[in-house]
Design a protein around this motif. Structure first.
Motif: not given
Length: 474
Positions: A3-28
């Motif tokens: 529900d939380f992630l759905t809320t975020l996607r509704n607020l900023v658009g699905p393309a701008h809520v990233m949960t999968e794939g290579d997120l190392s640029a943000y996580e390292r």
């Protein structure tokens, strides 16, 4: 959390809520010391979207890690490994909202890369003087969050001194509209300076009104070889008397630091690095409001006086912009050359300028005695008392093992010496997560109690960059 992630996607658009794939640029983190795990990376495009995201996080009790260019050297903008924190990336908010030439101000969004801020000022015939090695990737929001320093603090001050107003989203998701371009405004507590340097623990900076300056008529650079740190400090005093406010940069570099540049980047041709008796080099910058001829005459008079006083063994003045850039490139290449030499222990310290020679002499001997073979990479912003007093593993040894086994010992020795000489263990890189325990050890209990009270008052649920700066809170 669906529900939380759905809320975020509704607020900023699905393309701008990233949960999968290579997120190392943000996580390292920038130095590769931590590879965290984010619940999601959220990239809002406006202050209203930031506020909406923060309100959603508050409603669901989700911690937030504000992030700009993710260039923190103290692990202050990287999520932890829990997988519970949202990375709030400001990189889509990169607009220059306006330049007021008469007021000498510029208003920019927090995700604007520092180099682009500099370029926008230059296009208006003005100067934004903040300059540091990561300027091609760091953002103005991160610079403000850590109160970044750089190479021109001597003349213009830290980022704090370059900011007149802020726009901030509070931990409750409200927006403080504080973008006044006023140099005098005594209407209560200074909230701007409270937010600057708070490393995202008190709110999210979304925009700033920055000071601009007239561009100098001429800017000259000189490289001077000096026999000791004492003579480097003497040269600084002489330069300040001779050039006054026109002295905009004064960097010191130890012989071993420069030898690493010469070793790993021989194409850079480091001046005087092999010359007998040279222990340090100083890089000076002189900005003149009159003309290049006037600037060069004053620079040459300074160096002549320095030769006579024994401060300088040899020197060269850049003949053109390309030569000046080459000299600055040598200075800025020290961290990369050190990394190519192997893993190392970094320190970002400040000591009263008058005490720096004694600090260096004592601490060099102390480390050599306690940790035989250790190599010291000493360089930094001598003009404002900030040294990057770094420690390289013994030559030929296992650098990774050295860090695992001796980093705490080295840090304890260096930070105790810094305290002995009346200095600070963090000059411009911030506390982040890396130096939380050090802050508790060296900051006064009264100051820590005041900081915790402020944090509790503004962020009672501890959702803004939790665990950074002050560490876990009750």
């Amino acid at each position: 959390m669906s529900d939380f992630l759905t809320t975020l996607r509704n607020l900023v658009g699905p393309a701008h809520v990233m949960t999968e794939g290579d997120l190392s640029a943000y996580e390292r983190d920038w130095r590769g010391r931590l590879h965290g795990k984010a619940l999601a990376v959220v990239r809002p495009a406006s202050t209203d979207e930031v506020a909406a995201v923060v309100r959603a996080c508050a409603a669901f009790g989700v911690p937030i890690v504000p992030q700009g260019g993710n260039t923190s050297l103290s692990v202050g903008s990287t999520p932890d490994t829990s997988g519970r924190e949202v990375v709030l990336s400001l990189t889509r908010m990169h607009a220059v909202r306006g330049i007021d030439q008469a007021n000498l101000t510029m208003t920019v969004e927090a995700g604007c890369v520092l180099q682009n801020v500099q370029a926008a000022a230059e296009s208006a015939g003005l100067l934004f003087p903040l300059s540091l090695a990561a300027e091609g990737s760091c953002t103005i929001g991160g610079n403000l969050g850590t109160n970044a320093g750089g190479t021109q603090v001597l003349r213009y001050g830290n980022t704090r001194e370059l900011c007149l107003g802020l726009e901030v989203v509070t931990p409750q998701g409200d927006i403080w509209h504080g973008l006044k371009g006023l140099r005098k405004d005594n209407t209560g507590y200074d909230l701007r300076n409270l937010m600057i340097g708070s490393e995202g623990t008190l709110g999210v900076i979304t925009a700033a009104t920055l000071k601009l300056f007239p561009r100098p008529a001429a800017r000259l650079t000189a490289w001077a070889a000096v026999p000791s740190m004492e003579q480097a400090v003497a040269l600084l005093a002489l330069a300040q008397r001779s050039l006054g406010a026109d002295l905009t940069g004064f960097e010191v570099m130890g012989r071993f630091a420069l030898s690493l540049v010469a070793k790993h980047m021989p194409q850079l041709r480091v001046p005087f690095v092999e010359q007998e008796g040279v222990q340090y080099a100083v890089l000076l910058e002189n900005s003149d409001s009159e003309s290049e001829d006037h600037a060069r005459a004053r620079f040459e008079a300074l160096l002549e006086a320095a030769f006579e006083a024994g401060c300088v063994l040899d020197a060269v003045v850049a003949e053109n912009i390309a030569q000046a850039q080459q000299l600055w490139h040598i200075r800025e290449s020290i961290p990369l050359a050190q990394a190519q030499e192997g893993l190392n222990i970094k320190h970002d310290i400040s000591v009263p300028i008058s005490r720096i020679p004694a600090f260096v002499a004592d601490t060099d001997v102390l480390l050599a005695r306690e940790i035989p073979g250790v190599r010291l990479v000493n360089f930094g912003h001598l003009g404002d008392g900030n040294l990057h007093y770094n420690v390289q593993a013994p030559e030929g040894g296992d650098a990774a093992a050295f860090l695992r086994e001796r980093e705490d010992d080295v840090n304890n020795l260096v930070y105790a010496a810094v305290a002995k000489f009346g200095g600070s263990f963090s000059a411009e890189h911030g506390v982040g997560a890396l130096k939380v325990d050090t802050l508790k050890e060296y900051q006064s209990p009264v100051a820590l109690a005041m900081m915790r009270s402020i944090k509790q008052a503004l962020d009672p649920h501890n959702l803004m960059n939790p665990g950074r700066v002050l560490g876990p809170l009750p």
